[in-house]
Design a protein around this motif. Structure first.
Motif, PDB file in Angstrom:
ATOM      1  N   ARG A 200       0.838  -1.205   0.000  1.00 32.91           N
ATOM      2  CA  ARG A 200       0.000   0.000   0.000  1.00 32.91           C
ATOM      3  C   ARG A 200       0.871   1.253   0.000  1.00 32.91           C
ATOM      4  O   ARG A 200       0.606   2.215  -0.719  1.00 32.91           O
ATOM      5  N   TRP A 201       1.901   1.242   0.848  1.00 25.19           N
ATOM      6  CA  TRP A 201       2.727   2.450   0.952  1.00 25.19           C
ATOM      7  C   TRP A 201       3.534   2.675  -0.325  1.00 25.19           C
ATOM      8  O   TRP A 201       3.651   3.805  -0.802  1.00 25.19           O
ATOM      9  N   LEU A 202       4.102   1.614  -0.889  1.00 27.16           N
ATOM     10  CA  LEU A 202       4.878   1.768  -2.122  1.00 27.16           C
ATOM     11  C   LEU A 202       4.004   2.270  -3.262  1.00 27.16           C
ATOM     12  O   LEU A 202       4.446   3.060  -4.094  1.00 27.16           O
ATOM     13  N   ALA A 203       2.770   1.813  -3.320  1.00 20.41           N
ATOM     14  CA  ALA A 203       1.868   2.249  -4.387  1.00 20.41           C
ATOM     15  C   ALA A 203       1.592   3.742  -4.297  1.00 20.41           C
ATOM     16  O   ALA A 203       1.355   4.410  -5.309  1.00 20.41           O
ATOM     17  N   VAL A 204       1.640   4.295  -3.086  1.00 26.99           N
ATOM     18  CA  VAL A 204       1.366   5.722  -2.884  1.00 26.99           C
ATOM     19  C   VAL A 204       2.645   6.555  -2.946  1.00 26.99           C
ATOM     20  O   VAL A 204       2.678   7.617  -3.575  1.00 26.99           O
ATOM     21  N   CYS A 205       3.700   6.086  -2.298  1.00 25.70           N
ATOM     22  CA  CYS A 205       4.895   6.914  -2.092  1.00 25.70           C
ATOM     23  C   CYS A 205       6.144   6.401  -2.794  1.00 25.70           C
ATOM     24  O   CYS A 205       7.201   7.012  -2.663  1.00 25.70           O
ATOM     25  N   LYS A 229       9.940  -9.211  -1.514  1.00 24.08           N
ATOM     26  CA  LYS A 229       9.930 -10.414  -2.346  1.00 24.08           C
ATOM     27  C   LYS A 229       8.513 -10.945  -2.509  1.00 24.08           C
ATOM     28  O   LYS A 229       8.084 -11.287  -3.621  1.00 24.08           O
ATOM     29  N   ALA A 230       7.760 -11.007  -1.401  1.00 21.26           N
ATOM     30  CA  ALA A 230       6.389 -11.520  -1.458  1.00 21.26           C
ATOM     31  C   ALA A 230       5.499 -10.616  -2.311  1.00 21.26           C
ATOM     32  O   ALA A 230       4.568 -11.083  -2.970  1.00 21.26           O
ATOM     33  N   LEU A 231       5.804  -9.340  -2.294  1.00 24.23           N
ATOM     34  CA  LEU A 231       5.026  -8.365  -3.038  1.00 24.23           C
ATOM     35  C   LEU A 231       5.329  -8.406  -4.536  1.00 24.23           C
ATOM     36  O   LEU A 231       4.519  -7.968  -5.348  1.00 24.23           O
ATOM     37  N   GLY A 232       6.496  -8.937  -4.879  1.00 27.95           N
ATOM     38  CA  GLY A 232       6.924  -8.893  -6.277  1.00 27.95           C
ATOM     39  C   GLY A 232       7.319  -7.499  -6.695  1.00 27.95           C
ATOM     40  O   GLY A 232       7.110  -7.098  -7.851  1.00 27.95           O
ATOM     41  N   ALA A 233       7.905  -6.728  -5.755  1.00 29.35           N
ATOM     42  CA  ALA A 233       8.309  -5.351  -6.053  1.00 29.35           C
ATOM     43  C   ALA A 233       9.385  -5.326  -7.125  1.00 29.35           C
ATOM     44  O   ALA A 233      10.229  -6.231  -7.209  1.00 29.35           O
ATOM     45  N   ARG A 234       9.361  -4.287  -7.949  1.00 28.01           N
ATOM     46  CA  ARG A 234      10.314  -4.151  -9.043  1.00 28.01           C
ATOM     47  C   ARG A 234      11.434  -3.185  -8.665  1.00 28.01           C
ATOM     48  O   ARG A 234      11.170  -2.071  -8.208  1.00 28.01           O
ATOM     49  N   PRO A 235      12.705  -3.585  -8.856  1.00 30.89           N
ATOM     50  CA  PRO A 235      13.814  -2.664  -8.563  1.00 30.89           C
ATOM     51  C   PRO A 235      13.931  -1.590  -9.643  1.00 30.89           C
ATOM     52  O   PRO A 235      13.692  -1.858 -10.830  1.00 30.89           O
ATOM     53  N   VAL A 236      14.266  -0.386  -9.210  1.00 27.10           N
ATOM     54  CA  VAL A 236      14.494   0.727 -10.142  1.00 27.10           C
ATOM     55  C   VAL A 236      15.743   1.459  -9.693  1.00 27.10           C
ATOM     56  O   VAL A 236      16.147   1.390  -8.534  1.00 27.10           O
ATOM     57  N   GLY A 243      16.048   1.400  -5.750  1.00 29.55           N
ATOM     58  CA  GLY A 243      14.749   1.614  -5.119  1.00 29.55           C
ATOM     59  C   GLY A 243      13.773   0.559  -5.594  1.00 29.55           C
ATOM     60  O   GLY A 243      14.108  -0.298  -6.422  1.00 29.55           O
ATOM     61  N   TYR A 244      12.559   0.618  -5.052  1.00 30.87           N
ATOM     62  CA  TYR A 244      11.551  -0.382  -5.407  1.00 30.87           C
ATOM     63  C   TYR A 244      10.205   0.294  -5.658  1.00 30.87           C
ATOM     64  O   TYR A 244       9.862   1.301  -5.018  1.00 30.87           O
ATOM     65  N   VAL A 245       9.471  -0.295  -6.593  1.00 34.37           N
ATOM     66  CA  VAL A 245       8.107   0.133  -6.881  1.00 34.37           C
ATOM     67  C   VAL A 245       7.243  -1.112  -6.980  1.00 34.37           C
ATOM     68  O   VAL A 245       7.752  -2.227  -7.157  1.00 34.37           O
TER      69      VAL A 245
END
Length: 271
Positions: A200-205, A229-236, A243-245
């Protein structure tokens, strides 16, 4: 936004340590800012669609009611365990009563709140006089002081998700709160709750570095990595490093059509 619930949901949480920040942060984002105080008070104290409670980093925030279970499982449980152990140690070091005594007082306080609905610490002490007991904190140290059972126990119950801050004494700017029993919420798996809160926080911030996420959540680095990892966040790639999104959020953000500015309170969640 149409109302304070929508504001809180879009931001994940509103910083609640300073009571005015909640109202100013909502007002800055409402379609009709003049409704900020009345609508936020209704949401907090009547409809209970917003809840003021301890959250990340053992700090007070205002959350959408539907998110309280996620916050409690992802963050509150670990913080609460440490806080209770510290209170018991501090009382023992001062020669104060033990954990069993503290548990008796706790149960009495919760029963009093159930009868009263909402109450100040002073009102609760009328029902449970042991709240007025005092004990020395850090005896012999330069920061030695005297704590009351009331101040430490009520805060602990807040961290444990058993009580929340209710309507304040005086106006919306007051820092003197009544206490109320916390709304019931479902029990969640810690790892699942951490994945949801971080997402939730990554999607906003987002984007955010691992260090950013560790600071915001107050979790251990291993917990942040597990949730990413569980979220499947993408590195940028960021100036600060990696960073991650969230998935699907890696595209550049379009620039606004015209320059704009917003006046936000000092503790705004986006500041």
């Amino acid at each position: 936004a149409a109302g304070p619930e929508e504001v809180a949901d879009r931001l994940v949480a509103l910083h609640g340590s300073d009571p005015t920040t909640v109202f100013l942060g909502v007002g800055a984002r409402l379609t009709d800012p003049a409704q900020a105080v009345s609508a936020t008070e209704r949401a907090l104290y009547e409809g209970r669609t917003l809840v003021r409670m301890h959250g990340m980093r053992d700090t007070v925030f205002v959350f959408p009611a539907a998110l309280t279970a996620v916050v409690h499982a992802s963050t509150g449980l670990a913080v609460a365990a440490r806080a209770r152990a510290k209170l018991v140690r501090d009382m023992a070091a001062a020669g104060a009563p033990d954990a069993a005594w503290l548990k008796e007082v706790e149960e009495s306080v919760l029963a009093a709140l159930a009868r009263r609905g909402q109450a100040t610490a002073a009102e609760l002490a009328e029902d449970e006089p042991r709240l007025r007991e005092r004990f020395a904190y850090a005896p012999g140290k330069s920061y030695e002081g005297v704590h009351t059972v009331s101040s430490r126990l009520l805060r602990l119950l807040g961290v444990e998700g058993k009580v929340v801050r209710g309507r304040p004494l005086g106006s919306w700017t007051s820092t003197q709160f009544r206490w109320a029993l916390a709304p019931a919420h479902r029990e969640l798996d810690v790892a699942d709750a951490q994945r949801e809160l971080l997402g939730r926080w990554l999607a906003v911030c987002g984007p955010a570095t691992e260090a950013d996420l560790k600071w915001w959540t107050g979790w251990r680095a291993a917990e942040v990595r597990r949730a990413l990892k569980a979220l499947g966040a993408r590195p940028v790639s960021l100036d600060e490093g990696t960073g991650y999104v969230v998935a699907g959020d890696a595209e550049p953000v379009a620039a606004p059509e015209r320059p704009w500015a917003a006046l936000l309170p000092a503790l705004d969640p986006t500041a």
